[in-house]
Write an enzyme that holds these catalytic residues in place. Structure first.
Site, short mmCIF file in Angstrom:
data_model
loop_
_atom_site.label_atom_id
_atom_site.label_comp_id
_atom_site.label_asym_id
_atom_site.label_seq_id
_atom_site.Cartn_x
_atom_site.Cartn_y
_atom_site.Cartn_z
CE LYS A 178 -1.57 2.93 2.85
NZ LYS A 178 -1.50 4.06 2.22
CD GLU A 253 13.38 4.08 8.26
OE1 GLU A 253 13.46 5.05 8.93
OE2 GLU A 253 13.37 3.99 6.95
CB CYS A 287 13.65 8.51 8.23
SG CYS A 287 14.38 7.34 6.95
CD GLU A 386 11.45 12.54 10.98
OE1 GLU A 386 12.29 12.21 10.13
OE2 GLU A 386 10.22 12.28 11.59
#
Length: 482
Positions: A178, A253, A287, A386
């Site tokens: 997906k 992750e 990331c 982040e």
């Protein structure tokens, strides 16, 4: 380039419309114009995809009984098919995501390399003999899990899907992919590659859809044996909770706030190049972005000036501009979020040394100029959270102890960089950094054969390398009393 690729769901070896007839629109972040429209999967479509994958994973099925070496040949054929379509997928990725063709091309090549690497693993997933007392033969095998779900993000739509698909397939699993609803297009090319490679029906299924709809349905599906998710820590926790309903294993992750630690003896030109690449590649939407620059006070001014020069000379451009080295961020909402972080940084005492706003030379697109914030302390919002954009926070330190303390003082632990010409120092610092990956004198870097993953809230489990083989297999012990 007009989009001419697949627009349907790929389920059980067939291209089908979504049951509800709904669609997802892909908007080019560089032009703000509609680029493509594809079928949008809902819970019914996810059920159909899992059912098809389950049938393909059954004992006695073609995929389950296929010789491991032949399975490896199928993965090599998929790699060849992707390579044949590389130019097309590169441009699709550029329009769908906004990244430059230079960056998209590297992404597609990484997938090709990853599939070829795991093709070699297909006939090397072995068990072991266990020495036990008495007249017994005892051995352990490693078996495929069954149906594995792969929920991919929007920042590297093709690569991060392939990074988990390849080992899952190599180990004999069947898959349901997906992609993000923001970037649904390139994932559909895995369906084309599976067809070209002659994989049995149901081994690869692709269902674009929303995270709250198709994503949640997939993560919580009782027919799924393992979920791989790449994305934010917040959503990763939801995926983990959904999977826990069925005691389903997960590989997560998640976020990062990577530090690049620059010592006085570092090659400053090389460090400036690496720091620049590590935060402004893909417009900082990574990331593992090196979003915190930890630099020794003796060389801070010199290094920051070098980085600013690079940042200000970075050519920005659309997804079809071959000369561009940084594209737009993925959406208007995300652009607003990044700009808000910069504003928060200023309010908390940071100084905008360069960038800090949108590219006013562009008539359209979500272009944020490469931004460097100085006078940052590690307790500021821009150092803790982040941002996922082209924003570098500069923090000075006075000695090694302080550098390690600042680096480890983060909720994340994905990738850290160390820049020094002292081999002993590099080893000592790397040993003390609470990160899943440490890179010395280059940033960022990874390979299909090396494990990828982090500590703390950066995730759970590992992708790539031999570790991924363990993620996608389970041990079975057999004891034979003779």
């Amino acid at each position: 380039m007009e989009y001419s690729g697949p627009t349907s769901l790929y389920i059980g070896g067939e291209w089908v419309d979504a049951e509800a007839g709904e669609t997802i629109q892909s908007v080019d972040p560089a032009t703000e114009e509609l680029y493509a429209e594809v079928a949008r999967a809902d819970e019914e479509d996810v059920d159909a995809a899992v059912e098809a994958a389950s049938a393909a994973a059954e004992y006695g099925s073609e995929w389950r009984t296929m010789a491991p070496s032949e399975r490896g040949e199928k993965l090599r054929a998929m790699a060849d098919a992707i390579e044949e379509m590389k130019d097309e997928i590169t441009l699709v990725e550029s329009h769908d995501n906004g990244k430059t063709p230079f960056e998209a091309g590297m992404e597609i090549q990484m997938v090709i390399d990853t599939f070829r690497y795991y093709a070699g693993w297909s006939d090397k997933v072995t068990g072991q003999y266990n020495p036990v007392p008495g007249e017994r033969v005892n051995y352990t095998t490693r078996e495929p899990l069954g149906v594995t779900a792969h929920i991919a993000p929007w920042n590297y739509p093709f690569q991060l899907a392939g990074r988990s698909l390849a080992p899952a397939l190599a180990c004999g699993n069947t898959t349901v992919l997906k992609p993000s609803s923001q970037t649904p297009l390139s994932a559909l090319y895995y369906g084309l590659a599976a067809e070209k490679a002659g994989l049995p029906d149901g081994v690869v299924n692709v269902v674009p859809g929303s995270g709250s709809g198709a994503g949640a349905a997939l993560a919580s599906h009782p027919g799924v044996e393992h979920v791989t998710f790449t994305g934010s820590t917040e959503i990763g926790k939801r995926v983990m909770a959904d999977a826990a309903q069925n005691v389903t294993g997960v590989t997560l992750e998640l976020g990062g706030k990577g530090p690049n630690i620059i010592f006085p003896d570092a090659d400053l030109d090389a460090a400036a190049k690496g720091v620049h690449y590590g935060i402004f590649m893909n417009a900082g939407q990574m990331c593992w972005a090196g979003s915190r620059l930890l630099v020794h006070e003796d060389v801070a001014d010199e290094l920051v000036e070098k980085i600013i020069q690079r940042a200000e000379s970075t050519p920005l451009g659309s997804g079809i501009d071959d000369d561009a080295r940084m594209g737009p961020v993925v959406s208007e909402d995300h652009m607003d979020d990044v700009l808000e972080y910069i504003s928060i940084g200023e309010k908390e005492g940071a100084t905008v040394a360069c960038g800090g706003g949108v590219d006013e030379d562009k008539d359209s697109g979500y272009f944020v100029r490469p931004t460097v914030l100085t006078d940052v302390t590690n307790d500021m919002t821009v150092a803790r959270e982040e941002i996922f954009g082209p924003v570098l926070s500069v923090i000075e330190f006075s000695d090694m102890e302080e550098a390690v303390e600042i680096a480890n003082d983060s909720p994340y632990g994905l990738l850290a960089g160390v820049w020094t010409q002292g081999l002993s120092k590099a080893h000592r610092v790397a040993d003390r950094l609470d990160y899943g990956m440490v890179s010395v004198n280059e940033y960022p870097v990874t390979f299909p054969q090396t494990p990828f993953g982090g500590t703390k809230q950066s995730g759970h489990g590992r992708e790539q390398g031999e570790e991924a083989v363990r993620e996608f297999t389970q041990a079975k012990n057999v004891n034979l009393n003779i």
